[in-house]
Design a protein around this motif. Structure first.
Motif, PDB file in Angstrom:
ATOM      1  N   VAL A  37       0.847  -1.192   0.000  1.00  0.00           N
ATOM      2  CA  VAL A  37       0.000   0.000   0.000  1.00  0.00           C
ATOM      3  C   VAL A  37       0.879   1.238   0.000  1.00  0.00           C
ATOM      4  O   VAL A  37       1.919   1.285   0.674  1.00  0.00           O
ATOM      5  N   VAL A  38       0.466   2.243  -0.762  1.00  0.00           N
ATOM      6  CA  VAL A  38       1.135   3.549  -0.767  1.00  0.00           C
ATOM      7  C   VAL A  38       0.176   4.579  -0.192  1.00  0.00           C
ATOM      8  O   VAL A  38      -0.971   4.685  -0.644  1.00  0.00           O
ATOM      9  N   GLU A  39       0.641   5.313   0.819  1.00  0.00           N
ATOM     10  CA  GLU A  39      -0.168   6.406   1.362  1.00  0.00           C
ATOM     11  C   GLU A  39       0.214   7.686   0.638  1.00  0.00           C
ATOM     12  O   GLU A  39       1.314   8.207   0.803  1.00  0.00           O
ATOM     13  N   ASN A  40      -0.700   8.180  -0.175  1.00  0.00           N
ATOM     14  CA  ASN A  40      -0.475   9.393  -0.951  1.00  0.00           C
ATOM     15  C   ASN A  40      -0.971  10.615  -0.177  1.00  0.00           C
ATOM     16  O   ASN A  40      -1.806  10.488   0.716  1.00  0.00           O
ATOM     17  N   MET A  41      -0.450  11.794  -0.516  1.00  0.00           N
ATOM     18  CA  MET A  41      -0.856  13.048   0.130  1.00  0.00           C
ATOM     19  C   MET A  41      -0.657  12.959   1.639  1.00  0.00           C
ATOM     20  O   MET A  41      -1.484  13.420   2.435  1.00  0.00           O
ATOM     21  N   SER A  42       0.445  12.351   2.025  1.00  0.00           N
ATOM     22  CA  SER A  42       0.726  12.080   3.430  1.00  0.00           C
ATOM     23  C   SER A  42       1.453  13.262   4.064  1.00  0.00           C
ATOM     24  O   SER A  42       2.665  13.259   4.218  1.00  0.00           O
ATOM     25  N   GLY A  43       0.687  14.282   4.410  1.00  0.00           N
ATOM     26  CA  GLY A  43       1.282  15.477   5.016  1.00  0.00           C
ATOM     27  C   GLY A  43       1.844  16.419   3.970  1.00  0.00           C
ATOM     28  O   GLY A  43       2.087  16.052   2.817  1.00  0.00           O
ATOM     29  N   PHE A  44       2.050  17.674   4.371  1.00  0.00           N
ATOM     30  CA  PHE A  44       2.628  18.694   3.504  1.00  0.00           C
ATOM     31  C   PHE A  44       3.850  19.283   4.189  1.00  0.00           C
ATOM     32  O   PHE A  44       3.775  19.782   5.314  1.00  0.00           O
ATOM     33  N   GLY A 104       5.292   2.857   1.460  1.00  0.00           N
ATOM     34  CA  GLY A 104       5.826   4.175   1.761  1.00  0.00           C
ATOM     35  C   GLY A 104       4.739   5.232   1.767  1.00  0.00           C
ATOM     36  O   GLY A 104       3.568   4.959   1.454  1.00  0.00           O
ATOM     37  N   LYS A 105       5.154   6.451   2.133  1.00  0.00           N
ATOM     38  CA  LYS A 105       4.236   7.591   2.201  1.00  0.00           C
ATOM     39  C   LYS A 105       4.775   8.706   1.316  1.00  0.00           C
ATOM     40  O   LYS A 105       5.945   9.090   1.434  1.00  0.00           O
ATOM     41  N   VAL A 106       3.924   9.229   0.438  1.00  0.00           N
ATOM     42  CA  VAL A 106       4.320  10.308  -0.462  1.00  0.00           C
ATOM     43  C   VAL A 106       3.683  11.613   0.020  1.00  0.00           C
ATOM     44  O   VAL A 106       2.456  11.741   0.022  1.00  0.00           O
ATOM     45  N   PRO A 107       4.493  12.591   0.462  1.00  0.00           N
ATOM     46  CA  PRO A 107       3.911  13.853   0.942  1.00  0.00           C
ATOM     47  C   PRO A 107       3.335  14.678  -0.201  1.00  0.00           C
ATOM     48  O   PRO A 107       3.675  14.490  -1.375  1.00  0.00           O
ATOM     49  N   PHE A 137      -4.636  16.073   5.385  1.00  0.00           N
ATOM     50  CA  PHE A 137      -5.642  15.020   5.550  1.00  0.00           C
ATOM     51  C   PHE A 137      -5.285  14.231   6.803  1.00  0.00           C
ATOM     52  O   PHE A 137      -4.554  13.244   6.740  1.00  0.00           O
ATOM     53  N   PRO A 138      -5.758  14.661   7.972  1.00  0.00           N
ATOM     54  CA  PRO A 138      -5.353  14.023   9.231  1.00  0.00           C
ATOM     55  C   PRO A 138      -5.690  12.531   9.275  1.00  0.00           C
ATOM     56  O   PRO A 138      -6.820  12.127   8.952  1.00  0.00           O
ATOM     57  N   PRO A 139      -4.728  11.697   9.680  1.00  0.00           N
ATOM     58  CA  PRO A 139      -4.977  10.251   9.812  1.00  0.00           C
ATOM     59  C   PRO A 139      -5.681   9.944  11.127  1.00  0.00           C
ATOM     60  O   PRO A 139      -5.072   9.467  12.091  1.00  0.00           O
ATOM     61  N   THR A 140      -6.982  10.184  11.159  1.00  0.00           N
ATOM     62  CA  THR A 140      -7.731  10.096  12.417  1.00  0.00           C
ATOM     63  C   THR A 140      -7.742   8.690  13.012  1.00  0.00           C
ATOM     64  O   THR A 140      -7.930   8.533  14.221  1.00  0.00           O
ATOM     65  N   CYS A 180       6.461  22.166   4.260  1.00  0.00           N
ATOM     66  CA  CYS A 180       6.649  23.526   3.763  1.00  0.00           C
ATOM     67  C   CYS A 180       8.047  23.664   3.134  1.00  0.00           C
ATOM     68  O   CYS A 180       9.049  23.329   3.780  1.00  0.00           O
ATOM     69  N   PRO A 181       8.137  24.123   1.891  1.00  0.00           N
ATOM     70  CA  PRO A 181       9.447  24.230   1.243  1.00  0.00           C
ATOM     71  C   PRO A 181      10.368  25.269   1.886  1.00  0.00           C
ATOM     72  O   PRO A 181      11.586  25.232   1.689  1.00  0.00           O
ATOM     73  N   LYS A 182       9.782  26.179   2.683  1.00  0.00           N
ATOM     74  CA  LYS A 182      10.602  27.227   3.309  1.00  0.00           C
ATOM     75  C   LYS A 182      11.034  26.851   4.722  1.00  0.00           C
ATOM     76  O   LYS A 182      12.213  26.814   5.035  1.00  0.00           O
ATOM     77  N   CYS A 183      10.044  26.549   5.584  1.00  0.00           N
ATOM     78  CA  CYS A 183      10.386  26.275   6.985  1.00  0.00           C
ATOM     79  C   CYS A 183      10.609  24.793   7.270  1.00  0.00           C
ATOM     80  O   CYS A 183      11.077  24.423   8.346  1.00  0.00           O
ATOM     81  N   LYS A 184      10.228  23.935   6.304  1.00  0.00           N
ATOM     82  CA  LYS A 184      10.402  22.477   6.412  1.00  0.00           C
ATOM     83  C   LYS A 184       9.505  21.828   7.465  1.00  0.00           C
ATOM     84  O   LYS A 184       9.656  20.640   7.759  1.00  0.00           O
ATOM     85  N   ASN A 185       8.575  22.604   8.047  1.00  0.00           N
ATOM     86  CA  ASN A 185       7.627  22.002   8.990  1.00  0.00           C
ATOM     87  C   ASN A 185       6.574  21.210   8.223  1.00  0.00           C
ATOM     88  O   ASN A 185       6.223  21.549   7.094  1.00  0.00           O
ATOM     89  N   GLU A 186       6.058  20.156   8.874  1.00  0.00           N
ATOM     90  CA  GLU A 186       5.062  19.308   8.216  1.00  0.00           C
ATOM     91  C   GLU A 186       3.680  19.574   8.782  1.00  0.00           C
ATOM     92  O   GLU A 186       3.498  19.656  10.003  1.00  0.00           O
TER      93      GLU A 186
END
Length: 320
Positions: free
Chosen positions: A226-233, A265-268, A245-248, A235-241
């Protein structure tokens, strides 16, 4: 999404389409048409055609909009970066063929030769086939019932001149419907390496993916992972995630643990992925330093490893 009945006997059973659990199933007539009857001669024809195809990988999803075609396109791009490998991408999403757009092939047409239809090539070692190449206009709707869809899939597998192929990737529509039953049935004698299942982290997507996994078990289709897509974002500037789509319920990781399947794997999220697809370009080469590119490459390597291991096992069985 059309759900597989809980007590589905499976397409290979003599009770397919006849059991009590089959009553009311949208696929009952399709299953019943093959139960107890002579095998479709196309299965052997396709088996012979597929002798030149080393690995066959299905890309599935339970729900639409989770990035299945995007993953299929980039899996093809990633595998084709090795110029010694021949890669083919088959789009059987008959009513929503998005692969031509994502591969930069919009407006292309299929050519026919004495040996069959010729795939449309992105690179010398990357060919594509889709119903999108057969439409008169980009806005044409494909309004087909199941039998015509099944006939189209059969034609893609039997009549396309694939040639010597290392990897055939099959991009499927969401769900567990006619197209999925057809591709598994037609490739049943040709050996499918397995399925890669795409999801997003939220429970509304995972709920349908569980049904997709159940479908694979019912039709005896191996699950690569299984691949988890859209797994967090990230930020290209601050690198915070951030979790868009919260994994409730714990996301794909917890689901895979519960169902004993591999998490590849997980693809951000990365806005450039969508832009690359709209332009028909490979995100892997356009944004090589993105965390999403690194995730893609790790997942692609795991898929290659799975195929290699299964090939070795098969060779040992044949030699015995």
């Amino acid at each position: 999404m059309e759900e597989v009945p809980q007590d589905c006997p499976g397409t290979s059973s003599t009770q397919a389409g006849k059991g009590a659990s089959c009553q009311g199933c949208p696929n009952q007539r399709l299953c019943a048409s093959g139960a107890g009857a002579a095998p479709d001669p196309a299965i052997e024809e396709i088996k012979e055609k597929m002798r030149t195809v080393k690995h066959k990988i299905l890309v599935l999803s339970g729900k639409g909009g989770v990035g299945k075609s995007t993953f299929s396109a980039h899996l093809a791009h990633g595998l084709a970066e090795d110029e010694s490998k021949q890669v083919a991408l088959l789009d059987i999403d008959i009513c929503g063929p998005s692969i031509p757009k994502m591969m930069g092939l919009e407006g292309e047409q299929v050519h026919q030769s004495g040996s069959g239809w010729s795939p449309v090539y992105v690179e010398e070692n990357l060919g594509v086939m889709s119903v999108g190449f057969l439409l008169g206009s980009l806005d044409d709707a494909v309004i087909w019932r199941g039998p015509k869809k099944n006939g189209m899939i059969k034609q893609f597998l039997r009549d396309v001149d694939w040639g010597e192929i290392d990897y055939l990737i099959v991009d499927t529509p969401p769900g567990t419907s006619d197209e999925h039953l057809s591709i598994v049935q037609y490739l049943s004698a040709a050996h499918i390496d397995g399925a890669v299942i795409i999801t997003t982290p939220q429970e509304v997507s995972l709920q349908d993916v569980r049904k997709e996994i159940n479908f694979c078990h019912k039709v005896k289709l191996p699950i690569i992972g299984v691949v988890e897509n859209m797994s967090g974002f990230i930020c290209p500037k601050c690198k915070n995630e951030s979790q868009i789509f919260p994994p409730t319920t714990g996301g794909a990781e917890v689901m895979c643990q519960d169902l004993k399947v591999s998490l590849l794997g997980k693809v951000p999220l990365d806005p450039q992925i969508g832009k690359s697809c709209d332009k028909g370009q490979s995100f892997l080469t356009e944004v090589p330093d993105s965390p999403a590119t690194l995730a893609y490459r790790n997942i692609i390597q795991r898929i290659q490893d799975f195929c290699d291991i299964h090939s070795s096992k098969e060779e040992k069985l044949i030699s015995c």
